[in-house]
Design a protein around this motif. Structure first.
Motif, mmCIF file in Angstrom:
data_model
loop_
_atom_site.group_PDB
_atom_site.id
_atom_site.type_symbol
_atom_site.label_atom_id
_atom_site.label_comp_id
_atom_site.label_asym_id
_atom_site.label_seq_id
_atom_site.Cartn_x
_atom_site.Cartn_y
_atom_site.Cartn_z
ATOM 1 N N UNK A 7 0.831 7.676 0.361
ATOM 2 C CA UNK A 7 0.827 7.634 -1.093
ATOM 3 C C UNK A 7 0.268 8.906 -1.724
ATOM 4 N N UNK A 83 -1.703 10.939 -6.364
ATOM 5 C CA UNK A 83 -0.764 9.831 -6.178
ATOM 6 C C UNK A 83 0.350 9.890 -7.201
ATOM 7 N N UNK A 84 1.454 9.258 -6.858
ATOM 8 C CA UNK A 84 2.595 9.248 -7.769
ATOM 9 C C UNK A 84 3.514 10.411 -7.437
ATOM 10 N N UNK A 142 -3.584 4.275 -2.552
ATOM 11 C CA UNK A 142 -3.781 5.333 -3.540
ATOM 12 C C UNK A 142 -5.241 5.314 -3.998
ATOM 13 N N UNK A 190 0.436 -0.718 1.407
ATOM 14 C CA UNK A 190 1.794 -0.657 1.931
ATOM 15 C C UNK A 190 2.321 0.761 1.891
ATOM 16 N N UNK A 191 3.619 0.880 2.154
ATOM 17 C CA UNK A 191 4.245 2.196 2.108
ATOM 18 C C UNK A 191 4.305 2.701 0.677
ATOM 19 N N UNK A 192 4.296 4.004 0.544
ATOM 20 C CA UNK A 192 4.531 4.588 -0.767
ATOM 21 C C UNK A 192 6.005 4.448 -1.109
ATOM 22 N N UNK A 193 6.356 4.344 -2.395
ATOM 23 C CA UNK A 193 7.769 4.454 -2.742
ATOM 24 C C UNK A 193 8.236 5.846 -2.316
ATOM 25 N N UNK A 194 9.479 5.981 -1.890
ATOM 26 C CA UNK A 194 9.870 7.289 -1.352
ATOM 27 C C UNK A 194 9.821 8.360 -2.438
#
Lengths: 562, 516
Positions: A7, A83-84, A142, A190-194
């Motif tokens: 993240x 993050x982001x 994050x 969880x996983x980061x958004x791609x």
């Protein structure tokens, strides 16, 4: 090579600064630290794990194998773990704290201001250099997730100490209240958004090159006791963390035979970085048996290695058009491009940047020795391409010395793992004013007395007027200088350590948070005795006060050390 | 100050939605076989495309009436592949946004992760081949029959003829059974012998209440300001901004290309500007709704919730539905009316009011814990208002979308039946606005401090999907946590379209697009 690890996004930006303005930039950073209320906007964005600004004066670049670097400009290096998405991050600053942003890049050449956004994003794109290797110890969480976990951890520790003393009915009431207090802190990791289709594809494609061999992890030593040492006087240490910034010059004077190819050290270093396993931070990387070597460390929050090929150039700063045209007219010179010198580094550098738990020099030495003990096999193929490494680094102590010899002072560190508003006290207005008045007054008085001795008095004669003006102006300068010194001194003072912000506590908090989510979901409206008993079992299982186990493994989304 | 918009140049359905006045829609997708013929089709068909010229007054619009109300209002959209097939210049095509060039199918991992990629196996067959042109026909309703006026069939026939003439294919494969077009219709209420559309969707919620308002949308500054209450941007209280005057219309450039946007610039767009100006991007997503599954889940959770809180099953169902979306089924916002009693009071207070302002005029500043409207509810995820910094919507202003969707199919409890929503959204930047909301706010929880938790209504369901109903920490109650939430909404196909201005349609039709 990727700028993304779970993240977090690892951004590196290098901007040139005219040498006569560097002190202004430094003063701005120290003012922000001396008057921490100025950081409120930055803290509010909750996007950054660790960030740093490093002023690199032109004579601070370590010497490589091509002679001493001769640069015209100073540089500001910015490294962030945020993050982001890249766009979201820059949008947030531009939309949220544009003036703060403008202040932190105030002195940089041709900095276009944060608004409007397109020019600003173009500037960042131009001045950003890629991270060759990026490690994130908490890839599934994050900064907001970590703070949420720390809140849950604190709440549970409090509840845990009271559990035994309460009866079932009172406990249910306390539990409900505690859970309600952290009800918005129960997001699952969880996983980061791609970050993009391209990042996802690249990570997928890298898999087959990373090999199948697992490492033999060295047995984990317990956390070494923190050595007491005097409070550090360098801003490299802040809030209990060390913001280690190291520049290692790369070897350029020889070609190397490698894998049947004639290669260069720079090529080899980049390749070695590309092959170093990252943390288990996504679907494809979780399928790779080996975790990052930095996951062996229980004190490394983030680490990155990036190659700085050259000084980054933003084009010449044009002189004022009217002045230049007038000069042409006077001298009779024609219009035409004026060639101005372009800064160049004689060789590339490896930026090695770590955010770790070390509060002073002693702990940093300890950290570096431990790092070498555990990861020399993986780091050696990378670092052997740096000047002096092979000759000097024969063991952990030599590694620590080598690294520290190439260290830069981190001018402005930033970390926010505070669950409440951080108790940062700054210089107050009255205090600053008092200092200015005292200094200016003292100087003025002394000068007046000295002048008196020489028979000069401020009066309305020409000489008297001059001395009067001189007295006033010099007093003001002294007062301003006193303010300057006070701000610089205060700015260097390290911020207090946020509770539980060391990596082991963070990992424990993340583990505990996950366990609580499962527990809370399972225990919806239980009877009081059932809840009491179940919570007792929960406490037994998670061992709140044991940071070693059970806990979350570093460099994993939700791996467990049991 | 704002420029008056050239209403004759902008397509309809952007400034004012079609669906309110035109409850029956039909979407046709066309495939070009020959570039010159494709251009000829565009050149001929553009006369039918409805513009933004007004044909009626409303309490928000008192300006001039400059058009006649059509029986069928028409949109024309182009995909990237369509623009390529029409022979637009390489330089123009290369400067279009990369997400538009990718197309929605390729963006699956961004829009919905692995789940959306896997779900593409169930997309309608119409998406098997690249779509080039979208024609949206929006027809008036005949209140006596509850069907579209006969002009819809006329327009469809005309379109078929024109396609045949210019060698375009009307692509079949919409839904089950296979159809040559996607029909959609607002849900109707029957009162004796007349049918009336209601803005409801199949889960039972009144939808489409709140939409962003931007400068120039309603013809003059006063109208824009009035409509902006609750729907525009929220300014921080300051020197020029009184507490009761905080709402302002958003910048036009957030929804129409070629105009200044919220970043105080005219954002770059593909070259030439005259091609892109007054156009916008359209998101088309066919979203199947598992109505039976939704009702069953709510009912089951309601049992536990009713028991814990001493409510009837009906009350519990209503409350859970309200918490999940952020609005009671009749659109009253929970941020204003958090309890059943408040809800009743709201309806009594605002009974018979013509305008929707009470339904949209609220902020989240006094509800930072999400006790009234859960932070992770659907509405609050899609439009966080002032949640991020409690002083303004500054971080949200560049992430708004216009919604123009229509339900399709009949409301039944059978999940295998064809029913759902044709989700339509419009914005100037697909990646910054729509994709961002979808990826970062719907299918992720970072900005809501909710880790990886997804939207309980429309989000993904990988992992252990959960939703926390926050309680007042003083109440002594524990928060109620849903877990293992089933998937209520499934994507059945979609694409990104560009809605060109009428000038752009002419240029494309003439083949004179030139970025030199």
């Amino acid at each position: 090579m990727s700028n993304v690890a779970g993240k977090a996004y690892g951004m590196n930006v290098l901007t040139p600064v005219p040498p006569h303005l560097t002190w202004v930039q430094r003063l701005i950073f120290m003012t922000a630290r001396a008057i921490p209320s100025t950081l409120a906007g930055l803290l509010g964005l909750s996007l950054i794990h660790f960030a740093r600004w490093v002023i690199i004066k032109r004579n601070q670049w370590p010497q490589g194998d091509r002679g001493k670097p001769t640069l015209k400009n100073d540089y500001v290096l910015f490294c962030s773990n945020f993050n982001g998405t890249w766009d979201q991050y820059i949008d947030a600053f531009s939309d949220g704290i544009p003036r703060g942003l403008d202040l932190f890049w105030y002195a940089s050449f041709k900095y276009p201001h944060a608004i409007p956004i397109t020019a600003f994003k173009n500037y960042i794109t131009h001045n950003q250099f890629d991270t060759g290797y990026y490690y994130n110890a908490t890839p599934g969480s994050a900064q907001r997730d970590i703070k949420a976990a720390l809140k849950v951890f604190a709440e549970l520790k409090s509840l845990g100490t009271r559990h035994a003393a309460l009866d079932a009915k009172s406990f249910t009431s306390e539990y409900n209240k505690a859970l309600a207090r952290v009800q918005n802190c129960l997001g699952s990791p969880g996983y980061a958004p791609i970050a993009s289709l391209d990042t996802a594809t690249a990570e997928q494609n890298r898999r087959k090159f990373l090999g199948a061999q697992d490492r033999n992890p060295a047995p984990r030593a317990a956390l070494r006791a923190k050595k007491s040492a005097p409070s550090p006087s360098t801003t490299t240490f802040d809030g209990g963390h060390c913001f280690l910034t190291v520049l290692l010059p790369l070897k350029t004077c020889e070609v190397v035979d490698h894998a049947g190819m004639r290669s260069s050290h720079v090529r080899l270093l980049r390749e070695a970085l590309a092959m170093l396993p990252t943390a288990h931070q996504s679907g494809p990387t979780e399928a790779t048996p080996a975790n990052s070597p930095f996951a062996e460390s229980s004190r490394t929050h983030f680490a990155r290695m990036a190659v700085i090929d050259d000084a980054i150039y933003n084009g010449p700063v044009p002189s004022d058009t009217l002045y230049a045209a007038a000069r042409d007219l006077v001298r009779g010179t024609p219009d035409g491009a004026v060639i101005k010198p372009v800064d160049q580094l004689p060789s590339p550098y490896l930026l090695f940047s770590v955010d770790c738990d070390a509060g002073n020099e002693g702990e940093l030495q300890d950290y570096l020795c431990e790092l070498w003990e555990r990861t020399s096999a993986e780091l050696e193929p990378v670092l052997v391409n740096c000047c002096g490494f092979k000759e000097r680094v024969t063991g952990p102590d030599e590694f620590a010395t080598y690294i520290c010899d190439h260290r830069l002072e981190t001018t402005m560190p930033f970390n926010d793992y505070w669950t409440q508003a951080p108790p940062l006290k700054g210089l107050s207005g009255p205090m600053l004013l008092l200092a200015m008045v005292a200094a200016g007054g003292l100087w003025g008085t002394c000068l007046y007395l000295a002048l008196n001795q020489l028979g000069i008095r401020p009066d309305w004669s020409a000489g008297g007027l001059l001395s009067g003006v001189g007295l006033a102006v010099s007093s003001i300068i002294v007062a301003l200088y006193a303010a300057y010194l006070l701000v610089m001194m205060r700015g260097r003072r390290p911020f207090p350590e946020a509770p539980n912000s060391d990596l082991k506590s963070v990992l424990k908090a993340l583990y505990v948070q996950r366990q609580l989510i499962q527990f809370a979901v399972a225990q919806q409206a239980p009877s009081a005795p059932d809840l009491y008993g179940a919570f007792g079992g929960f406490l037994n299982r998670v061992q709140l006060t044991n940071l070693d186990r059970p806990t979350q493994a570093p460099g994993t989304i939700s791996g467990i050390i049991s | 100050m704002t420029q008056t918009l050239d209403l004759a140049d902008i397509q309809g359905n952007i400034l004012q939605d079609f669906v309110s006045g035109y409850p029956v829609a039909r979407f046709l997708f066309l495939r070009i076989s020959d570039a010159a013929q494709g251009r000829a089709f565009i050149y001929a068909y553009r006369a039918r495309v409805t513009t933004a010229l007004r044909w009626d007054h409303s309490d928000a619009y008192a300006g001039p009436i400059q058009a006649e109300r059509p029986k069928v209002a028409i949109n024309l959209g182009l995909t990237f592949r369509g623009m390529l097939a029409l022979g637009l210049p390489t330089r123009t095509l290369a400067s279009l946004p990369s997400e538009f060039i990718d197309g929605m199918r390729a963006r699956a991992e961004i829009l919905g992760g692995e789940e959306e990629r896997a779900g593409q196996a169930r997309w309608d067959k119409v998406w098997d081949e690249p779509v080039h042109i979208m024609i949206g026909l929006n027809a008036l309703l005949d209140p006596a029959t509850g069907e579209a006026v006969p002009e819809l069939t006329q327009e469809t026939d005309d379109l078929q003829r024109l396609c045949q003439q210019h060698k375009l294919t009307i692509m079949g494969g919409h839904g089950t059974p296979d159809s040559d077009w996607q029909d959609a219709k607002a849900i109707l209420e029957q009162n004796k012998a007349t049918y009336k559309p209601v803005p409801r969707e199949h889960f039972g919620f009144i939808d489409g209440i709140s939409n962003p308002v931007f400068e120039g949308q309603f013809g003059d500054a006063n109208a824009d300001a009035m409509m902006a209450v609750g729907q525009g941007k929220l300014l921080p209280v300051g020197d020029n901004v009184a507490p009761e005057n905080r709402w302002a219309p958003l910048a036009t450039g957030e929804f129409l290309l070629g105009h200044p946007d919220e970043a105080q610039e005219i954002p770059g767009c593909a070259q030439p500007v005259s091609l892109m100006r007054n156009g916008t991007f359209l998101v088309y997503r066919k979203l199947h709704e598992n109505v039976g599954r939704f009702n069953a889940f709510i009912a089951k959770q309601a049992e536990g919730y009713a028991r814990i809180n001493g409510l009837t099953q009906d009350e519990a169902c209503l409350i859970l539905k309200a918490k999940l979306t952020g609005r009671w089924p009749d659109a009253v916002p929970t941020a204003v009316a958090p309890t059943v009693a408040d809800w009743k009071a709201f309806n009594q207070k605002h009974a018979g009011e013509a305008r929707d302002t009470p339904y949209v005029d609220f902020t989240y500043a006094d509800d930072l814990d999400g006790v009234k409207c859960p932070i992770t509810s659907h509405m609050r995820r899609a439009n966080p208002r002032d949640s991020f910094d409690n002083t303004s919507s500054g971080l949200i202003n560049r992430r708004r979308i216009l919604r123009r969707g229509v339900p399709y199919g009949a409301t039944t409890e059978q999940d295998s039946d064809e029913h759902g929503i044709i989700f339509l959204a419009m914005c100037a930047s697909l990646s910054r606005q729509f994709e961002f909301i979808q990826q970062q706010w719907i299918n992720y929880g970072l900005d809501a401090n909710a880790g990886n938790d997804t939207c309980p209504l429309v989000g993904n369901r990988s992992g252990d999907a959960k939703f926390v109903l926050a309680v007042d920490p003083q109440s002594g109650q524990a928060p109620f946590i849903w877990s293992n939430i089933p998937k209520f909404v499934e994507m059945r196909g979609g694409e990104y379209f560009f809605l060109p201005s009428l000038t752009a349609l002419r240029m494309i039709g003439m083949g004179t697009v030139d970025p030199t």
